[in-house]
Design an enzyme around this catalytic site. Sequence first.
Site, PDB file in Angstrom:
ATOM      1  N   ASP A 167      -8.555  13.385  -0.463  1.00 53.65           N
ATOM      2  CA  ASP A 167      -9.882  12.991   0.000  1.00 53.65           C
ATOM      3  C   ASP A 167     -10.056  13.389   1.462  1.00 53.65           C
ATOM      4  O   ASP A 167      -9.066  13.508   2.203  1.00 53.65           O
ATOM      5  CB  ASP A 167     -10.070  11.475  -0.122  1.00 53.65           C
ATOM      6  CG  ASP A 167     -10.175  11.023  -1.565  1.00 53.65           C
ATOM      7  OD1 ASP A 167     -10.541  11.853  -2.416  1.00 53.65           O
ATOM      8  OD2 ASP A 167      -9.896   9.834  -1.831  1.00 53.65           O
ATOM      9  N   TYR A 222       2.964   8.507  -0.840  1.00 53.41           N
ATOM     10  CA  TYR A 222       1.924   8.258   0.152  1.00 53.41           C
ATOM     11  C   TYR A 222       2.296   7.073   1.037  1.00 53.41           C
ATOM     12  O   TYR A 222       3.026   6.161   0.616  1.00 53.41           O
ATOM     13  CB  TYR A 222       0.592   7.917  -0.520  1.00 53.41           C
ATOM     14  CG  TYR A 222       0.009   8.999  -1.382  1.00 53.41           C
ATOM     15  CD1 TYR A 222      -0.879   9.941  -0.863  1.00 53.41           C
ATOM     16  CD2 TYR A 222       0.333   9.078  -2.738  1.00 53.41           C
ATOM     17  CE1 TYR A 222      -1.423  10.933  -1.664  1.00 53.41           C
ATOM     18  CE2 TYR A 222      -0.212  10.071  -3.545  1.00 53.41           C
ATOM     19  CZ  TYR A 222      -1.088  10.988  -3.002  1.00 53.41           C
ATOM     20  OH  TYR A 222      -1.628  11.966  -3.797  1.00 53.41           O
ATOM     21  N   ASP A 255     -12.772   2.755  -0.183  1.00 51.02           N
ATOM     22  CA  ASP A 255     -12.123   2.974   1.110  1.00 51.02           C
ATOM     23  C   ASP A 255     -13.126   2.656   2.225  1.00 51.02           C
ATOM     24  O   ASP A 255     -14.296   2.355   1.949  1.00 51.02           O
ATOM     25  CB  ASP A 255     -11.565   4.400   1.235  1.00 51.02           C
ATOM     26  CG  ASP A 255     -12.639   5.480   1.111  1.00 51.02           C
ATOM     27  OD1 ASP A 255     -13.773   5.264   1.577  1.00 51.02           O
ATOM     28  OD2 ASP A 255     -12.335   6.546   0.543  1.00 51.02           O
ATOM     29  N   ARG A 272      -6.859   4.641  -3.610  1.00 51.14           N
ATOM     30  CA  ARG A 272      -8.033   3.807  -3.287  1.00 51.14           C
ATOM     31  C   ARG A 272      -8.202   2.704  -4.334  1.00 51.14           C
ATOM     32  O   ARG A 272      -8.470   1.544  -4.004  1.00 51.14           O
ATOM     33  CB  ARG A 272      -9.299   4.668  -3.265  1.00 51.14           C
ATOM     34  CG  ARG A 272      -9.425   5.604  -2.118  1.00 51.14           C
ATOM     35  CD  ARG A 272     -10.719   6.387  -2.223  1.00 51.14           C
ATOM     36  NE  ARG A 272     -10.679   7.456  -3.215  1.00 51.14           N
ATOM     37  CZ  ARG A 272     -11.655   7.758  -4.051  1.00 51.14           C
ATOM     38  NH1 ARG A 272     -12.763   7.035  -4.066  1.00 51.14           N
ATOM     39  NH2 ARG A 272     -11.555   8.772  -4.880  1.00 51.14           N
TER      40      ARG A 272
END
Length: 289
Positions: free
Chosen positions: A40, A68, A82, A173
């Site tokens: 993203d 991540y 988010d 997310r």
Amino acid sequence: MGYNGIILVDKPADWTSHDVVGKLRGILHERRVGHSGTLDPMATGLLTVFVGRATRAVQFAETHNKHYVASLRCGYSTDTQDTSGRVTAQTGISPTEAELTDVLPEFTGEISQIPPMYSAIKVSGKKLYELARKGETVERKPRTVNISELSLVGHDGDDFVLSVSCSKGTYIRTLCNDIGERLGCLACMSALRRTNAGPFDVRDAHTLSEIAENPERYIIPVDSLFSEHPAIELSAAQTAKLKCGNILNVSAKNGTYRVYGENGDFLALANVSAGKLKTIKSFFEVDND
């Protein structure tokens, strides 16, 4: 002959993955540039980019597990899940560390996620985010993903920082959103950095400005993607036959192999079964490719 190989990019915030590809096409003067594992715009970190003939390998990288570091902000939810989105609900509540860590095991292993409306998944030929921007919401089918590791590793101000190792198709997310719903406090993702994808690590990635200065320095061979597989070296006669699409007789155990020519050039990823070597995907340069 142009560039062929893989470039590990440390994607900056506010760039789309497509922006990175476009920038590299200009730097390398090469139209054949693609990537695996979209990030993203707000996310940073490892973007694996394939150049030239190496773009044929994108399909193999898309299935990689990834790691991540994500920041979880509690107290409200947004339409994008988010902090870039519009606030849809608020509680102003933040859990304790103990309350958060107590629920993390519930999100480890195989879990079900409903993809967010702000995603590139297509429904009836239209991308969800295109519908979401029009204020539309459609039903999305849950998908099963695997979270192999999920832990609290620190704080970023008032936000919790999570370490997440997961399978292809996992929306971090959505994970943050679902954790917030489970805790009853609501939550969204406030930051995301990809640190690992398959055999590649962000510590080996480079900024676009670094790559622009000396592209050749940062291109790694495409066979590094298949480093877990053993190698087979062919004779000149075998190489010629393989390049013509023939199945070869070889003395090797059943399995998947990296195949090299007598000069050390990487030729193909191939499968051996009952002494027969058959190409899965070729990577040698051909005329008019």
